[in-house]
Design an enzyme around this catalytic site. Structure first.
Site, PDB file in Angstrom:
ATOM      1  N   HIS A 213       2.261   0.451  -0.129  1.00 15.15           N
ATOM      2  CA  HIS A 213       2.390   0.554  -1.588  1.00 15.15           C
ATOM      3  C   HIS A 213       1.772   1.853  -2.101  1.00 15.15           C
ATOM      4  O   HIS A 213       2.362   2.554  -2.931  1.00 15.15           O
ATOM      5  CB  HIS A 213       1.689  -0.627  -2.264  1.00 15.15           C
ATOM      6  CG  HIS A 213       2.397  -1.928  -2.154  1.00 15.15           C
ATOM      7  ND1 HIS A 213       3.719  -2.095  -2.513  1.00 15.15           N
ATOM      8  CD2 HIS A 213       1.963  -3.160  -1.745  1.00 15.15           C
ATOM      9  CE1 HIS A 213       4.066  -3.362  -2.326  1.00 15.15           C
ATOM     10  NE2 HIS A 213       3.028  -4.026  -1.862  1.00 15.15           N
TER      11      HIS A 213
ATOM     12  N   HIS B 165      -0.144  -3.053   4.804  1.00 13.99           N
ATOM     13  CA  HIS B 165       0.752  -3.445   3.710  1.00 13.99           C
ATOM     14  C   HIS B 165       0.410  -2.676   2.428  1.00 13.99           C
ATOM     15  O   HIS B 165       1.284  -2.032   1.825  1.00 13.99           O
ATOM     16  CB  HIS B 165       0.616  -4.955   3.481  1.00 13.99           C
ATOM     17  CG  HIS B 165       1.462  -5.500   2.377  1.00 13.99           C
ATOM     18  ND1 HIS B 165       2.630  -6.184   2.608  1.00 13.99           N
ATOM     19  CD2 HIS B 165       1.318  -5.477   1.033  1.00 13.99           C
ATOM     20  CE1 HIS B 165       3.164  -6.555   1.459  1.00 13.99           C
ATOM     21  NE2 HIS B 165       2.382  -6.131   0.482  1.00 13.99           N
ATOM     22  N   GLU B 166      -0.856  -2.749   2.016  1.00 17.60           N
ATOM     23  CA  GLU B 166      -1.244  -2.100   0.759  1.00 17.60           C
ATOM     24  C   GLU B 166      -1.169  -0.582   0.870  1.00 17.60           C
ATOM     25  O   GLU B 166      -0.881   0.102  -0.117  1.00 17.60           O
ATOM     26  CB  GLU B 166      -2.649  -2.548   0.346  1.00 17.60           C
ATOM     27  CG  GLU B 166      -2.802  -4.051   0.109  1.00 17.60           C
ATOM     28  CD  GLU B 166      -1.843  -4.612  -0.920  1.00 17.60           C
ATOM     29  OE1 GLU B 166      -1.365  -3.836  -1.790  1.00 17.60           O
ATOM     30  OE2 GLU B 166      -1.564  -5.822  -0.867  1.00 17.60           O
TER      31      GLU B 166
ATOM     32  N   HIS C 281       3.833   4.894  -1.219  1.00 16.55           N
ATOM     33  CA  HIS C 281       5.032   4.890  -2.068  1.00 16.55           C
ATOM     34  C   HIS C 281       4.671   5.454  -3.454  1.00 16.55           C
ATOM     35  O   HIS C 281       5.361   6.324  -4.005  1.00 16.55           O
ATOM     36  CB  HIS C 281       5.560   3.461  -2.173  1.00 16.55           C
ATOM     37  CG  HIS C 281       6.940   3.346  -2.751  1.00 16.55           C
ATOM     38  ND1 HIS C 281       7.624   2.157  -2.817  1.00 16.55           N
ATOM     39  CD2 HIS C 281       7.770   4.266  -3.307  1.00 16.55           C
ATOM     40  CE1 HIS C 281       8.799   2.346  -3.375  1.00 16.55           C
ATOM     41  NE2 HIS C 281       8.915   3.621  -3.689  1.00 16.55           N
TER      42      HIS C 281
END
Length: 600
Positions: free
Chosen positions: A391, A387-388, A394
């Site tokens: 980020h 998940h991180e 991105h």
């Protein structure tokens, strides 16, 4: 569980490297000392923003000050996160926060001053070739001009903002500091502390007696304070609806969504699509009741793990490889950046005494992204890294593609990259898993993602929509009306298989997001978009990957709806939500078949 170590005793091989921000605290101190001249240089343009030349000079000075400020703030916040007890790091963060507030106040004149220009002058500036790097920003300002007040009126609203926001702070203080919850006993008579942070973990226990007692304890306290919560929430809604009227918006919802240029029809499409697909949620509720083997499904059963206690754990090295395997469909360059994150210490891996809990991704335009986790070896810990990392990738792509002013991305798209990575991880694990119990645990996690993020956040969004509409119609937002609204929505979203417990009507009071109106819907639209994008990536391959990576590289250089359209998701139509809930149904079918295999 072994006792946590002090930060200085941790293995540096598993700590992040902050040197792309500052090599050490001394270098930070030097940069911090140089902030005021940068802030003052930008603030000196106050009263001069009347033509393209001065606007350009100001915007360059502002970018220089903001980047320097962000670097200092980020480093101080990250140092504090390493050990929140460290007085030096506490002082650095406090100083950075104070200076950030000073910078924000000193530069707050800019937008109102530019928006005070007549429309032709502002449009000429936006179209001036010398300002081409800021053209989108200026045209977006122009879009907001009809809702900007006079400088005097804006100043009044700014001075009132703290007072108008105090209702949320009061509710937070009541929840976090003043409320007391009775301990909850488990089936063996052992008591467990009940608090805001422990409540959901207790609801995820396999011990039904503990779940019920924790549920009763938690909502008993909310019932005792429900009139106060109704007052604080009503105050927030009234303040928001009043500002919308002052700014000439059709509703408070329209005002909130206008920030990202999102029409209210996107919000309505979300609710309508979820309503059309409520049968799938009811089917999941029935499956949950069946697998848990209970005659009545209560609200304290909706978080219980369907596979019971699954204690499978992973080493950090295994977790790293699992994430690498999961993101392989995104291409070699993406995989290599994940390897770079591992090799160049982007990640602070293990918990230590005083370390901030949870997980996050951070970093600035001129630094590497960095990730804080508290890895414990569970599947959730592995999923958190995926998940991180979404980020962080991105952030890396926008920072390496866009100029600084467009390097940030809006909340509307912020959770998409992280959720795509989570989906790719769970799809990869499901493709390999043959043990029915372990498979059911994976499917449970997948289903809970849809339930918690699409259905539940849409329910919250509908609550906000109706509560604000009630206020705009002049109706009272007292505890009775808010409880009744929430009860109606719980019964709509969970269906006839859920046995009604009166305490559930007070749940709205524990949702802090409601004090920041009309943003929870983006969790549901973001999750639905990520579901669509991950499906495209796995089914189409390279064409979908190319569109997706281009989307991740856009930052805030376009409006978020347009960025998503480029990736292949059009949220102006119901299709992405409907497709996401078809995916939910396919996962549900898999879970039903797996339950059959297990004889459940």
């Amino acid at each position: 569980m072994s006792e946590l170590k002090e930060r200085k005793a941790m293995d540096p091989a598993f700590e992040w490297d902050l040197s792309t921000l500052f090599k050490n605290d001394e270098e930070w101190e030097a940069a911090f000392a140089a902030l005021d001249p940068k802030i003052d240089a930008a603030a000196a343009y106050k009263g001069t923003l009347k033509d393209s030349k001065h606007i350009l000079a100001f915007l360059k000075a502002e970018m220089d000050a903001k980047l320097a400020m962000e670097n200092c703030f980020a480093y101080a916040e990250l140092r504090n996160s390493e050990d929140t007890r460290d007085p030096k790091a506490q002082s650095m963060l406090a100083r950075a926060m104070s200076r950030y507030a000073k910078a924000s106040a000193a530069l707050a004149f800019a937008q109102p001053e530019m928006l005070a220009l007549d429309e032709d002058t502002l449009r000429k500036a936006a179209d001036d070739p010398s300002l081409k790097d800021f053209s989108f920003y200026l045209h977006d300002l122009l879009r907001q001009k009809p809702h900007m007040l006079s400088s005097g009126e804006e100043a009044i609203l700014a001075k009132l903002s703290d007072a108008l926001g105090s209702c949320g702070q009061a509710a937070e203080n009541l929840m976090d500091a003043d409320m007391v919850f009775e301990p909850a006993a488990d089936s063996e008579g052992k008591t467990h502390e009940v608090s805001g942070s422990s409540y959901i973990p207790l609801q995820m226990s396999t011990d039904r007696v503990l779940r019920k007692n924790a549920f009763d304890s938690y909502y008993k306290s909310f019932q005792q304070h429900i009139m106060t919560f109704a007052s604080t929430y009503s105050g927030t809604v009234k303040a928001h609806t009043a500002e919308a009227e002052i700014r000439h918006y059709g509703s408070s919802r329209e005002m909130s969504m206008a920030v990202d240029n999102i029409p209210v029809s996107v919000y309505d499409n979300l609710i309508d699509s979820v309503h059309r697909n409520m049968d799938k949620m009811y089917r999941y509720v029935r499956l949950r009741k069946r697998i848990l083997g209970i005659d009545e499904l209560h609200y304290y059963d909706v978080y219980a793990p369907l596979a019971g206690d699954v204690s499978k754990t992973y080493t950090y090295a295994e977790a790293q490889q699992m994430v690498l395997d999961a993101v392989k469909p995104l291409g070699e360059a993406y995989v290599n950046r994940v390897k770079e994150a591992y090799e160049n210490h982007w990640i602070d891996v293990y918990p230590n005494k005083g370390k901030r809990g949870g997980a996050f991704s951070s970093g600035t335009y001129t630094s590497n992204p960095v990730i804080l986790t508290n890895f414990s070896g569970t599947l959730d810990s592995v999923s958190t890294i995926a998940h991180e990392m979404g980020h962080s990738q991105h952030t890396w792509l926008t920072n390496h593609t866009q100029p600084y002013q467009y390097s940030g991305y809006t909340m509307f798209v912020a959770e998409i990259a992280s959720t795509v990575n989570e989906n790719l991880l769970i799809e990869q694990l499901l493709a390999k898993e043959t043990d029915p119990k372990n498979r059911l645990a994976l499917l449970n996690e997948y289903l809970e993602g849809f339930k918690g993020t699409v259905y539940r956040q849409t329910m919250f969004a509908e609550f906000e929509k109706e509560a604000h509409a009630m206020a705009e119609r002049g109706e009272s937002l007292d505890s009775a009306s808010l409880n009744a609204l929430y009860k109606k929505l719980i019964q709509l979203y969970f269906g006839p298989e859920l046995v009604w417990d009166d305490a559930v009507q007070y749940e709205w009071a524990r949702i802090p997001h409601f004090y920041n109106p009309f943003y929870v819907y983006v969790y549901a639209t973001g999750y639905s978009s990520a579901s669509a994008l991950s499906s495209m990536i796995l089914s189409e391959g390279q064409p979908a990957v190319k569109r997706y990576l281009e989307f991740l590289s856009m930052g805030s250089s376009q409006y978020p709806l347009d960025e998503l359209k480029h990736a292949g998701v059009d949220l102006t139509t119901p299709k992405p939500i409907d497709e996401a809930l078809k995916k939910f149904e396919s996962v549900l079918v898999d879970a039903e078949k797996t339950a059959d295999q297990l004889g459940l």
